[in-house]
Enzyme design. Structure first.
Site, PDB file in Angstrom:
ATOM      1  CE1 TYR A   1      -3.032   3.056   0.533  1.00 20.55           C
ATOM      2  CE2 TYR A   1      -3.454   2.335   2.775  1.00 20.55           C
ATOM      3  CZ  TYR A   1      -3.690   3.213   1.742  1.00 20.55           C
ATOM      4  OH  TYR A   1      -4.583   4.241   1.902  1.00 20.55           O
TER       5      TYR A   1
ATOM      6  CE  LYS B   1      -5.839   1.685  -0.909  1.00 19.26           C
ATOM      7  NZ  LYS B   1      -6.401   1.664   0.464  1.00 19.26           N
TER       8      LYS B   1
ATOM      9  CB  ILE C   1      -8.289  -0.529  -2.535  1.00 17.82           C
ATOM     10  CG1 ILE C   1      -7.330  -1.625  -2.994  1.00 17.82           C
ATOM     11  CG2 ILE C   1      -8.645  -0.687  -1.055  1.00 17.82           C
ATOM     12  CD1 ILE C   1      -7.828  -3.020  -2.730  1.00 17.82           C
TER      13      ILE C   1
END
Length: 301
Positions: free
Chosen positions: A136, A165, A207
């Site tokens: 992330y 992400k 996401i």
């Protein structure tokens, strides 16, 4: 173990009872509803899930609830972050033992420093289990920026790093990662108001935040963008953008929970230091939401 990182993955909010304990009954119901509406997986314990306000025991029980609710149907991929590396590694191992099928690996909550130290932290989490992992990258929130060259270094060292992400808000990062790594990693858009642009640049997953309240619209927008249906995507995006932008401001948790409450899918309760919205902020949010509901488009079946 394999996880398909393509599709819409809700970063779920954490529901609280009136006494601010976790509402596990609604949590399970919410997960089931999101999957029924087309979500490809569930991502608990992220920023939107107020992970920093949850104790280790609360996090473990949340994972167990999510897995019991939908874990046989879609992957549960919790956010793995903590103040310290030891705590993050312990959470990753518990997630594996609880039946989660993937991990979203974050930098530490507070401490941000150079690449040597941040690499050591995420490497410890990536190496803690054999679960497929998604890195992330959110320099806006966490002050740690994993640039494409660093992501490539991690991908070379850890075969279980399968996705990124990307929440830098710069869609050029998508093309930058693709230029270095080709199709080695899946790339998921991590900010709601960049989903169409991100897919155009080569991302293949999302996401998402507003999906907690509008899953059908989120799944449709993702599908239009992936299928190259420019007109349909543009029309739905135009309607959705004022809501999607709620995901990109400091009080995004309060805003998204407010939207959930308004449509009857949750409560606006948040844990301190967050407080529920009031005054002009509340009025503006309500005005945006009411206009969106009044003009909500009819989706193709």
């Amino acid at each position: 173990m394999r996880v398909d990182f393509k599709g819409v993955f809700p970063a779920i909010t954490t529901p609280f009872n009136a006494d601010l304990t976790v509402d596990h009954g609604f949590l399970a119901e919410h997960c089931r509803w999101l999957v029924e509406q087309g979500s490809a997986g569930i991502v608990p314990l992220g920023s939107l899930g107020e992970g920093a306000t949850l104790s280790a025991d609360e996090k473990w029980k949340i994972l167990e609830t999510c897995v019991a609710a939908v874990g046989e149907r879609v992957p549960i991929m919790p956010g793995i972050s903590a103040l310290g590396t030891h705590e993050a590694v312990a959470l990753a191992k518990h997630a594996a033992s609880a039946g989660c099928r993937g991990l979203m690996v974050l930098p530490p909550y507070v401490y941000s420093t150079d690449w040597r130290e941040m690499r050591a932290h995420v490497a410890a989490v990536l190496g803690a289990t054999d679960l497929p992992c998604m890195l992330y990258n959110n320099p806006v929130a966490y002050r740690t920026d994993f640039v494409p060259e660093q992501i490539a270094e991690l991908a070379a060292a850890f075969p279980n790093l399968k996705a990124v992400k990307e929440s830098s808000t710069d869609v050029r990062r998508v093309t930058g990662i693709r230029a270095l790594l080709g199709q080695r990693l899946d790339i998921l858009v991590g900010v709601d108001d960049a989903i169409v642009e991100g897919i155009d640049a080569g991302a293949t997953g999302w996401i998402a935040g507003l999906v907690n309240a509008f899953p059908a619209e989120s799944v449709a927008l993702y599908r239009y963008a992936m299928e190259g249906k420019k007109r349909e995507a543009a029309e739905l995006y135009r309607w959705f953008l004022p809501l999607l932008r709620m995901d990109t401001v400091p009080k995004f948790v309060q805003l998204i929970k407010l939207v959930q409450e308004r449509i009857g899918r949750g409560s606006a309760r948040v844990r301190p230091p967050r407080l529920v919205l009031e005054g002009q902020e509340l009025e503006q949010a309500r005005a945006t939401l009411e206009h969106a509901l009044a003009t909500r488009p009819r989706l193709e079946v």
